[in-house]
Design a protein around this motif. Structure first.
Motif, PDB file in Angstrom:
ATOM      1  N   ARG A 192       0.836  -1.204   0.000  1.00 47.14           N
ATOM      2  CA  ARG A 192       0.000   0.000   0.000  1.00 47.14           C
ATOM      3  C   ARG A 192       0.871   1.255   0.000  1.00 47.14           C
ATOM      4  N   TYR A 193       1.965   1.234   0.769  1.00 42.15           N
ATOM      5  CA  TYR A 193       2.868   2.380   0.807  1.00 42.15           C
ATOM      6  C   TYR A 193       4.279   1.900   0.538  1.00 42.15           C
ATOM      7  N   GLY A 194       4.857   2.344  -0.537  1.00 42.00           N
ATOM      8  CA  GLY A 194       6.189   1.851  -0.834  1.00 42.00           C
ATOM      9  C   GLY A 194       6.931   2.770  -1.768  1.00 42.00           C
ATOM     10  N   ILE A 195       8.183   2.446  -1.949  1.00 36.76           N
ATOM     11  CA  ILE A 195       9.017   3.192  -2.874  1.00 36.76           C
ATOM     12  C   ILE A 195       9.724   2.175  -3.746  1.00 36.76           C
ATOM     13  N   VAL A 196       9.720   2.432  -5.032  1.00 32.96           N
ATOM     14  CA  VAL A 196      10.494   1.604  -5.947  1.00 32.96           C
ATOM     15  C   VAL A 196      11.614   2.484  -6.491  1.00 32.96           C
ATOM     16  N   ASP A 319       7.339   7.459   4.592  1.00 26.16           N
ATOM     17  CA  ASP A 319       6.949   6.382   5.498  1.00 26.16           C
ATOM     18  C   ASP A 319       6.431   5.159   4.760  1.00 26.16           C
ATOM     19  N   PRO A 320       7.269   4.546   3.953  1.00 22.63           N
ATOM     20  CA  PRO A 320       6.825   3.360   3.212  1.00 22.63           C
ATOM     21  C   PRO A 320       6.860   2.119   4.105  1.00 22.63           C
ATOM     22  N   GLU A 321       6.127   1.115   3.716  1.00 22.63           N
ATOM     23  CA  GLU A 321       6.199  -0.151   4.457  1.00 22.63           C
ATOM     24  C   GLU A 321       7.353  -1.016   3.942  1.00 22.63           C
ATOM     25  N   ARG A 322       7.821  -0.714   2.731  1.00 22.81           N
ATOM     26  CA  ARG A 322       8.861  -1.539   2.122  1.00 22.81           C
ATOM     27  C   ARG A 322       9.488  -0.739   0.989  1.00 22.81           C
ATOM     28  N   ILE A 323      10.731  -1.051   0.657  1.00 24.91           N
ATOM     29  CA  ILE A 323      11.403  -0.404  -0.461  1.00 24.91           C
ATOM     30  C   ILE A 323      11.875  -1.485  -1.414  1.00 24.91           C
ATOM     31  N   PRO A 358      11.871  -2.794   5.441  1.00 25.75           N
ATOM     32  CA  PRO A 358      12.597  -3.769   4.622  1.00 25.75           C
ATOM     33  C   PRO A 358      13.008  -3.198   3.266  1.00 25.75           C
ATOM     34  N   VAL A 359      14.195  -3.570   2.836  1.00 29.51           N
ATOM     35  CA  VAL A 359      14.692  -3.190   1.508  1.00 29.51           C
ATOM     36  C   VAL A 359      14.897  -4.475   0.731  1.00 29.51           C
ATOM     37  N   VAL A 360      14.139  -4.646  -0.340  1.00 28.82           N
ATOM     38  CA  VAL A 360      14.188  -5.909  -1.075  1.00 28.82           C
ATOM     39  C   VAL A 360      14.527  -5.675  -2.546  1.00 28.82           C
ATOM     40  N   GLU A 361      15.002  -6.719  -3.173  1.00 35.57           N
ATOM     41  CA  GLU A 361      15.386  -6.614  -4.576  1.00 35.57           C
ATOM     42  C   GLU A 361      14.152  -6.694  -5.478  1.00 35.57           C
ATOM     43  N   ALA A 362      14.204  -5.952  -6.558  1.00 42.41           N
ATOM     44  CA  ALA A 362      13.117  -6.026  -7.534  1.00 42.41           C
ATOM     45  C   ALA A 362      13.092  -7.410  -8.157  1.00 42.41           C
ATOM     46  N   ALA A 363      11.935  -7.794  -8.676  1.00 43.12           N
ATOM     47  CA  ALA A 363      11.790  -9.166  -9.183  1.00 43.12           C
ATOM     48  C   ALA A 363      11.860  -9.256 -10.700  1.00 43.12           C
TER      49      ALA A 363
END
Lengths: 386, 386, 386, 386
Positions: A192-196, A319-323, A358-363
């Protein structure tokens, strides 16, 4: 049948029994050096992929005129661009040709090529590196000099057919397309809230707010790479100094690499570069680091510090939940993400009190932009639930 | 008969009628990559020149251990240096061999080779890139790793002969030797207060005070390149950040070049580099600038600004009557000196009130260090009137 | 009989049996805010001291015009300076009056006032904060606006007498005078290679080379405070940015103090300032630090880091055997010198290999400049052995 | 009847004929130094205002422990905080008392005080300077040390009554409340995409997305003041360096003011400060600038440059249609906004191509936070159309 992996150039994908050739959508990602196009089916599978170089007269630095005095460098640099047709026309020609090839690819491979709809009646999306207005007009594109002001989508559509009833093509920002693809099919699903963030030669970005890609008042939101993080830092193609993309990008790695090599360190990368410290590139550093070289890893750590610094700014703002981190530097993977996370944790306002983001890799790899453009064309919005 | 020009590699100089083979002096300049030796006659003319690479086990970064944590990079980087004999020994071997060749050159060319004195009874001077104590011991040499602590002059002398009555060799700092040569034969002739700066891969320097090369309390004076001009600047092989030599040097040019290329400018230099901005070197920029390219000239201007900044610091500290600029970047000549002068004028305390301090090009080229070492060995001091 | 301690304002010194009133010399130290004068006897003892404020029309920023655009601030700021007589005249008036008082002091106190020589036939020295040419002309003085170009010594002499045969007064730089006093009577005694640095509101300095105060080609050497250590740093009255004196001075402490107070630390100093972080001054920090306050000591450490940074630059350039630190910040004493030494050791090129350069406190306090001016007038040179 | 103007302290508002005493809502704004409360009527008019100092034991730097080493400054600074009750309790006590007074004010002034609903059944909102979770728990508050972890709303409610059926109080971030007030009643009315920035001692902010105040995944969005714009910049109470609020705030002005005064400029402000450059505050500069002093205006221009730099970052990220600037520095008004706009235009990516983003002054003054808290409590959301 599998989706084409990142970097996969093959334009042929073996047909599956369920493939009927309909519900195709086309997406094109226009960068400063190459144009990448895909055709996807109803499930988002890539049925064909094509790539061509960006037409030469379109490439170059739009920012040049902005930075130089009257009659100065701007005047002399004009020579590298061909006169004649508007650069947007050349890009549109290339895109139209690419779309034609993609259409032939999928037509030739469908069980019944008659079932493949005409190109002009299929959803077609275009992502462009630059500021693209909500209506589709490209307003600013340092890497596509002279194409500013062009409605690339309309130019492409005019090349595809003369038929009445054709649909329209509305170009979008490439990073927003990438984010939309990740939101629908990749690492941002359900967010819902994130940054790419895409870390390539430069840095692109997109904001996910309330479950959709938020493009702002005019479509320009998410230009995270041009957040200034040091007003005395290195010059940026955009005309400013010290933009985040000068640090957290391939360009940033190249700068750090040369500095380190010139400072007498990075021995393994210098060796890979043939012994000349001036010729060490980011790829030499990444290669040496992947082999466990401590000096190269130290440079990757520095790069990660800058990634984390900008992410900390973005977290404070949004304030993202994930990046989700993608782009060419994503090849560095955990090697880069781990120091980025450390820096984010150390630098974000509120630190531990705020909790970990959390900072995760793009898929989705390098196809993400094109796939996202296609998906957005199909849904007509950057909202997965539409 | 003419003096060998800068860069001239020929080891043979045609004899002149006056040449009697006596009053020869030998000078050797030991750098991080090459050792250059000369034999000069009574008038300072170069009678022979020889050059060999610096022995590999002597090269490397002495600063590495200083900068790394315990067990970190220092541990792993040890592998690139050969064990066995002390690195000072390898350098001494190379110098002794070089001196032998120089002696053979001049002996073979003298009207009567018997008139050429034995090597061990001739003045022999050695200039080394590093901190050399007044007594001749090398104390710190980032580019000659491991040779620290060696009395190179003594090591060389021990290789030259076993005879009693031999003279001694006292190594000195290379930039001080360069300055002495310029003071006796070159652009600093007659100068009472001056600064000699060599802009090469790094930056060397020497102070002329009261008509002689001033080497300070222990022989270490004149390390102008390691004056910090930005504590947050790029890392330096010496272990600090933002030393002047990170900016006003070949390394500085390389850094500025890559930054500019990555910022989308420097088109001509990028073209010379084969199109890849990461591969633009200082030489591409110098070449493009020499051809009048405005973008390249802009980078040279930036380099000149940094040169001028450091010169302004030196002028404030030392109040010289003139500044002599040599070193490899001297090839850039007026192209570099002109913006350097502008920056000096703009940045020096007191500006116009103080009056102009002329900045001139060095006269002696790359032989200056070796020639100065020979001259200093002959006079026994860095004072032309002794 | 004891020498007046630093800061002692008493103008009367009890006579000693040996005091004969002859061999007196007078020295005056002209700063931006006060003029301090002394009369010393043959042994260098201070026999009288007087102090007056610097005439108002002489104070101000000479650099203003230099920094502002045409018709800008320079135009409007002119109003704060009185028109009429040349500012150098006002300073000369004040100095002449001060000298008269000093002469009356010592005449009244001598065993036989007839034995006190006339003022105009005694050695009189003047030290001025600014660039003073070897001939005595003030060339640049940011803190004595408008006095540039004045030969203050000649102006003073013209006020002292009309008699023939009078001697002459040759003004010198104040920090050079201070260094000369320390060299003859203080912490620099016996030094052959050294640096004297005065940390006050600004930073002054002098170089000791070969046992004397080295003033360079035109008398301007030793302007250590205006060595740029960060080109993007705070503006300096001299017109540049990031001069060392912006950091390693009372001004630097004031800047660090406000930053720390505004950052929510420095609680004790804020308390001393009445609770308003904006009103914390350097003195509040020094007072809190002297009381052991850790936050204040942390700021003093930062100040010491900047002191050490500049000292490291000076050591690299000049290779001194010792450094003498004086000036108003000297009140901070070891509290400041200790972190300065640590930073010097950490930042100097060559570090441990080079060996420790002792950093010691100046011995002569705020009278040093005036005493040194008197001593230099007597010897006619800045060389103790003359 | 008029709304209380910004800064108006009067707690009495003359009743109007329409005033019935119902539909009251209460709002409280908790800052580091004061707590300000209001009672508003159905139309958003302020019917009463009260102000008390923030309880002392709640003030202080939560970041201190974060920045100091073990056993270092953190240990000694503990003394300035009282032990005993949790700091959140003291704040809640003060808020509850303030609410009681507001209730008495409006009850006494209503036509029929029986018509004024009990406090505990009225909407009550609280805005707090810090990171406040969506559920109302304060997670990080550098200016309300020790209150972290408290659910201030619940603590206040427990003090108001024991009755069953009471409503609940959910604290929010103060800048979000301010933005909501501006969105409903002030300069942000009708805005779909915008940014509200408050420039006070620090810098607060809020994002308006799709017509509502966007608070992000956990309620923390909009912390624009802690976007790092120079990693080597001055320390921030949050524990980082170079946050935007170090520059574009009262603290930033104070820093620029001292630097300029110490650099020998700002003569008029120094005069207002009694002649001591160290005592120049931001208010002296603002006063001098308001009087037309060019040197002071130059400092305001610098401040505006930093404001514009951060706004440029925010525009690149969020693409707002308008920016609303409030906070104490808003007193500077156009004097500050004009250079801010220039800097924004010069620094924003895409510049002219992007088009102008208007920067306007906030309308509601210092009551905005409390009014917004009350409005949000009434609507139950930060969305004006709910």
């Amino acid at each position: 049948m599998t989706r084409l992996g990142p970097g996969g150039e093959a334009s042929a994908v073996a047909g599956s029994p369920r493939w009927e050739g309909h519900e195709l959508a086309y997406g094109v990602d226009v960068g400063g050096t190459k144009i990448l196009g895909v055709a996807i089916d109803a499930g988002g599978e890539v049925r064909s992929q094509r790539r061509v170089p960006t037409p030469r007269q379109a490439a170059g630095s739009a920012a040049r005129g902005q930075r130089d005095g009257p009659g100065g460098q701007a005047a002399r640099s004009g020579g590298s661009e061909t006169s004649g047709s508007h650069p947007g026309e050349a890009v549109a020609d290339a895109i139209a040709a690419l779309l034609g090839e993609l259409h032939r690819d999928v037509s030739g491979r469908a069980r019944d090529d008659a079932s493949v709809p005409a190109l002009a009646s299929s959803p077609i999306g275009i992502g462009i590196a630059g500021l693209v207005e909500t209506g589709g007009v490209l307003r600013f594109a340092p890497n596509l000099a002279g194409a500013s002001g062009a409605d690339i989508g309309a130019l492409v559509m005019s090349r595809l057919c003369d038929e009445a009833g054709r649909n329209s093509i509305c170009a979008k920002n490439d990073a927003n397309c990438t984010a939309f693809a990740e939101l629908v099919l990749g690492a941002a699903r359900g967010m819902r809230y994130g940054i790419v963030v895409t870390l390539g030669t430069g840095v692109g970005g997109a904001l996910i707010v309330d479950g959709r890609v938020e493009t702002g008042a005019r479509g320009f939101a998410g230009e995270v790479g041009h957040m200034v993080v040091d007003p005395n830092g290195p010059a940026c193609p955009c005309g400013k100094r010290g933009c985040w993309e000068r640090y957290a990008s391939g360009a940033g790695l190249a700068r750090l690499a040369r500095e380190a090599a010139l400072a007498g360190t990075l021995h393994e990368a210098v060796r890979l570069a043939g012994g000349n410290p001036e010729l060490v590139t980011g790829e030499h550093v990444t290669a040496a680091a992947a082999g466990g070289d401590t000096e190269a890893l130290h440079v990757i750590d520095e790069l990660g510090w800058w990634v984390g610094l900008g992410l900390a700014n973005l977290v404070a703002l949004l304030d993202p939940e994930r990046i989700v981190v993608g782009g060419g530097l994503g090849h560095a993977g955990e090697m880069l993400l781990e120091p980025s996370r450390s820096a984010l944790a150390a630098l974000v306002e509120g630190g531990a009190a705020r909790g970990t983001v959390p900072v995760v890799e793009a898929a989705l790899g390098e196809q993400a932009g094109a796939v996202g453009a296609a998906l957005a064309a199909r849904t007509g919005a950057m909202d997965p639930v539409v």
